[in-house]
Motif scaffolding. Structure first.
Motif, PDB file in Angstrom:
ATOM      1  N   ASP A   1      18.004  -7.963 -25.770  1.00 30.34           N
ATOM      2  CA  ASP A   1      18.263  -8.811 -26.935  1.00 30.34           C
ATOM      3  C   ASP A   1      16.923  -9.152 -27.593  1.00 30.34           C
ATOM      4  O   ASP A   1      15.859  -8.751 -27.104  1.00 30.34           O
ATOM      5  CB  ASP A   1      19.063 -10.055 -26.550  1.00 30.34           C
TER       6      ASP A   1
ATOM      7  N   GLY B   1      23.795  -7.558 -31.463  1.00 27.09           N
ATOM      8  CA  GLY B   1      22.837  -8.483 -30.861  1.00 27.09           C
ATOM      9  C   GLY B   1      21.880  -7.887 -29.856  1.00 27.09           C
ATOM     10  O   GLY B   1      21.052  -8.603 -29.300  1.00 27.09           O
ATOM     11  N   VAL B   2      21.968  -6.589 -29.597  1.00 27.45           N
ATOM     12  CA  VAL B   2      21.069  -5.945 -28.635  1.00 27.45           C
ATOM     13  C   VAL B   2      20.508  -4.647 -29.222  1.00 27.45           C
ATOM     14  O   VAL B   2      21.047  -4.091 -30.173  1.00 27.45           O
ATOM     15  CB  VAL B   2      21.769  -5.639 -27.285  1.00 27.45           C
TER      16      VAL B   2
ATOM     17  N   GLU C   1      19.102  -3.115 -33.968  1.00 23.50           N
ATOM     18  CA  GLU C   1      20.067  -4.017 -33.355  1.00 23.50           C
ATOM     19  C   GLU C   1      21.511  -3.623 -33.667  1.00 23.50           C
ATOM     20  O   GLU C   1      21.843  -3.270 -34.794  1.00 23.50           O
ATOM     21  CB  GLU C   1      19.789  -5.444 -33.858  1.00 23.50           C
TER      22      GLU C   1
END
Length: 158
Positions: free
Chosen positions: A62, A23-24, A20
């Motif tokens: 996500d 957030g992705v 990550e």
């Protein structure tokens, strides 16, 4: 959620955390993430998933998308083994988890995806015990065989 599901989500959260950024996760990390869940998909299947996710997510997902995707894969892998086990149970007249090698050979050489005698012997080589086969072990072997061949029977078997 069941305790098993909670454990899977926790494991998925940990795996996602490794990749990550902001957030992705970039889907180029998908093969490693999938293998971290003890799955071994074929390159063909990985490529198909990669293309599918690229089209709908611009190459980034996500955690919610990752969790949904991974849980569907994990569910599919169980369904396939269960399907194979149910097919073998038809021949388990005593309900003991074993089927007679001779009967299985006759069926596998004459129905569906027909096996040659050599293919059948190779398949059951390590599972044949005194004329009986523990079919849960054989189901695992069949799944592994399909994985290695890149067969589309199960997206995760591979």
């Amino acid at each position: 959620m069941t305790e098993d599901s909670d454990a899977k989500v926790t494991q998925l959260r940990e795996i996602f955390g490794f990749f990550e950024q902001n957030g992705v996760m970039d889907i180029s990390n998908l093969p490693t993430a999938v293998r971290a869940m003890d799955l071994n998909p074929s390159e063909k299947q990985l490529k198909a998933w990669n293309e599918e996710l690229k089209q709908s997510n611009d190459g980034l997902i996500d955690f919610t998308q990752f969790r949904t995707f991974m849980m569907s894969i994990l569910d599919d892998s169980g369904d396939t083994k269960e399907t194979i086990m149910n097919a073998f149970k038809v021949f388990d007249k005593a309900g003991c988890g074993f089927i007679e090698t001779k009967e299985l050979k006759t069926v596998m050489m004459s129905m569906g995806e027909k096996y040659s005698e050599k293919e059948f012997d190779e398949l059951v080589r390590h599972h044949n015990s005194d004329g009986w086969i523990k079919y849960s072990d054989l189901a695992d072997r069949l799944l592994l065989s399909y994985q290695q061949l890149g067969d589309e029977l199960n997206p995760v078997i591979n």
